[in-house]
Design an enzyme around this catalytic site. Structure first.
Site, short mmCIF file in Angstrom:
data_model
loop_
_atom_site.label_atom_id
_atom_site.label_comp_id
_atom_site.label_asym_id
_atom_site.label_seq_id
_atom_site.Cartn_x
_atom_site.Cartn_y
_atom_site.Cartn_z
N TYR A 32 -25.57 -29.53 30.83
CA TYR A 32 -24.61 -30.55 31.25
C TYR A 32 -25.33 -31.75 31.88
CZ TYR A 32 -20.48 -32.52 33.61
OH TYR A 32 -19.48 -33.35 34.06
N PHE A 59 -8.15 -32.91 31.39
CA PHE A 59 -7.60 -33.23 32.71
C PHE A 59 -7.64 -34.75 32.97
CE2 PHE A 59 -9.37 -33.56 37.24
CZ PHE A 59 -8.14 -33.87 37.79
P1 NAD Z 1 -11.87 -31.40 30.82
O1 NAD Z 1 -12.67 -30.21 30.41
O2 NAD Z 1 -10.47 -31.19 31.26
O3 NAD Z 1 -11.84 -32.49 29.66
C1 NAD Z 1 -12.80 -32.61 28.68
C2 NAD Z 1 -12.09 -32.86 27.36
O4 NAD Z 1 -13.07 -33.05 26.32
C3 NAD Z 1 -11.24 -31.67 26.92
O5 NAD Z 1 -9.99 -32.14 26.48
C4 NAD Z 1 -12.03 -31.05 25.77
O6 NAD Z 1 -11.24 -30.33 24.85
C5 NAD Z 1 -12.70 -32.28 25.19
N1 NAD Z 1 -13.93 -31.98 24.44
C6 NAD Z 1 -14.97 -31.19 24.81
N2 NAD Z 1 -15.90 -31.17 23.85
C7 NAD Z 1 -15.47 -31.99 22.85
C8 NAD Z 1 -15.99 -32.38 21.59
N3 NAD Z 1 -17.18 -31.92 21.16
N4 NAD Z 1 -15.25 -33.22 20.82
C9 NAD Z 1 -14.04 -33.68 21.23
N5 NAD Z 1 -13.48 -33.33 22.41
C10 NAD Z 1 -14.19 -32.50 23.22
O7 NAD Z 1 -12.73 -32.12 31.96
P2 NAD Z 1 -12.40 -33.39 32.85
O8 NAD Z 1 -12.52 -33.00 34.26
O9 NAD Z 1 -11.18 -34.06 32.37
O10 NAD Z 1 -13.67 -34.31 32.53
C11 NAD Z 1 -13.61 -35.42 31.64
C12 NAD Z 1 -14.95 -36.13 31.62
O11 NAD Z 1 -15.28 -36.57 32.93
C13 NAD Z 1 -16.10 -35.25 31.14
O12 NAD Z 1 -16.97 -36.02 30.36
C14 NAD Z 1 -16.79 -34.85 32.43
O13 NAD Z 1 -18.16 -34.60 32.24
C15 NAD Z 1 -16.56 -36.08 33.29
N6 NAD Z 1 -16.60 -35.74 34.72
C16 NAD Z 1 -15.56 -35.11 35.32
C17 NAD Z 1 -15.66 -34.77 36.67
C18 NAD Z 1 -14.53 -34.09 37.40
O14 NAD Z 1 -14.67 -33.78 38.57
N7 NAD Z 1 -13.37 -33.87 36.81
C19 NAD Z 1 -16.81 -35.07 37.38
C20 NAD Z 1 -17.87 -35.70 36.73
C21 NAD Z 1 -17.73 -36.05 35.39
#
Ligand code: NAD
Ligand code: UDP
Length: 311
Positions: free
Chosen positions: A143, A11
């Site tokens: 997490y 995302f």
């Molecule tokens: P998301 O799940 O859409 O994206 C995470 C991406 O990482 C996915 O494309 C997934 O396939 C990839 N991924 C997971 N494990 C992996 C691995 N071992 N190797 C390679 N790729 C891997 O989530 P998001 O909302 O886009 O979040 C992105 C980042 O932002 C994350 O690190 C998340 O912890 C952080 N974050 C997001 C939010 C939020 O509200 N969206 C809040 C706090 C932190």
């Protein structure tokens, strides 16, 4: 510059890849497609400056890059709890591998950390100097603790090896390209409302979150990576705070849905309140969110409406 975005098909990652390309950079998008989808970056694949690599960050990789944005990690509780051991490995080994790469090629590296490092906070709103209230052995720990260790690794690589780091603590962010079955509250409520299903509030709905629209967040990332004043951690989020009941009512109002609200059990360790203090981001980055919840929800509803119609 050549930028590596881990988790780039997810995302936030897909929006970041798009923004970096628009800013004139080369982008390498790395993903293992656990929660990301090739569809999210399909529109970028004809761009000569865009490259897609299927790889897992728990394994080392050598790439010549100038900037690394480390976003790889499932973010929704249902996804990060699906294989908790893998989740913590992704945060910890992913950080070690990406920091090792940054050290070797002398790249600047940003860690996508999270408001979850504050756990169920006893300080409100949360400032960066608050150390948090995290259960180390609960169902969210894979997490939360994984992200806390990642921050520790970033700081130690910085102090010990002079790696050029940046840390942003992201608060709940929403927008187009969230998965409809993602399990996070904004996508759940919108999909339920559009499908005429009951909106599922966990607990009594009095818990609060502060929701940031994705475009605002990406602007924060870009500003953090561009400047030399601070390495962070810095909170990036929208300080507008809402209860889950208020959010449900807003979604019902905006969709005009006749769905009902139902109450389900509250999952373990669910934080009672969350709101970022963004004084540091305002001062050091000149950043603050510009898109209020209602406007961001409207855009997100349009996205899900189109998605559900084409299914
Ligand atoms: P998301 O799940 O859409 O994206 C995470 C991406 O990482 C996915 O494309 C997934 O396939 C990839 N991924 C997971 N494990 C992996 C691995 N071992 N190797 C390679 N790729 C891997 O989530 P998001 O909302 O886009 O979040 C992105 C980042 O932002 C994350 O690190 C998340 O912890 C952080 N974050 C997001 C939010 C939020 O509200 N969206 C809040 C706090 C932190
Ligand atoms: N939540 C809810 N209904 C849902 C999904 C989530 O009431 O269908 C609640 C959840 O219990 C939490 C809040 O909404 O209190 C935010 O949940 P989300 O998973 O989006 O983010 P996080 O808890 O990780 O901040």
């Amino acid at each position: 510059m050549r930028c590596l975005v881990t988790g780039g098909a997810g995302f936030l990652g897909s929006h970041l890849c798009e923004r970096l390309l628009n800013d004139g950079h080369e982008v390498i998008c790395l993903d293992n497609y656990f929660t990301g989808r090739m569809m999210n970056v399909a529109h970028l694949r004809d761009n000569k400056c865009f490259e897609l690599i299927r790889h897992d960050v728990t394994e080392p990789i050598l790439l010549e890059v100038d900037r690394i944005f480390n976003l790889a990690c499932p973010a929704s509780p249902i996804h990060y709890q699906f294989n908790p051991v893998k989740t913590i490995k992704t945060s910890v080994m992913g950080a070690i591998n990406m920091l090792g790469l940054a050290k070797r090629v002398k790249a600047r590296i940003l860690q996508a950390s999270t408001s979850e490092v504050y756990g169920d906070p006893a300080v409100h709103p949360q400032t960066e100097d608050y150390w948090g209230n995290v259960n180390p052995i609960g169902i969210r720990s894979c997490y939360d603790e994984g992200k806390r260790v990642a921050e520790t690794l970033f700081m130690d690589y910085h102090r010990q090896n002079k790696v050029d780091i940046r840390i942003v603590r992201i608060f709940n962010t929403y927008g187009p390209r969230m998965l409809p079955n993602d399990g996070r509250v904004v996508s759940n409520f919108i999909v339920q409302a559009l499908n005429g299903e009951d909106l599922t509030i966990y607990g009594d709905g009095s818990q609060t979150r502060s929701f940031c629209y994705v475009d605002d967040l990406i602007e924060g990332f870009v500003r953090m990576m561009k400047q030399d004043k601070i390495i962070g951690p810095v909170n990036i989020g929208n300080p507008g705070e809402f209860t889950m009941l208020e959010l449900a009512k807003e979604v019902l109002d905006l969709t005009g849905s006749k769905s009902k609200i139902v109450y389900k059990p509250l999952p373990g360790d669910d934080p009672k309140m969350r709101r970022p203090d963004i004084s540091l981001a305002k001062k050091a980055l000149g950043w603050e969110p510009t898109i209020p919840l209602r406007k961001g929800l409207e855009k997100t509803i349009v996205y899900f409406d189109n998605l559900l119609k084409t299914k």
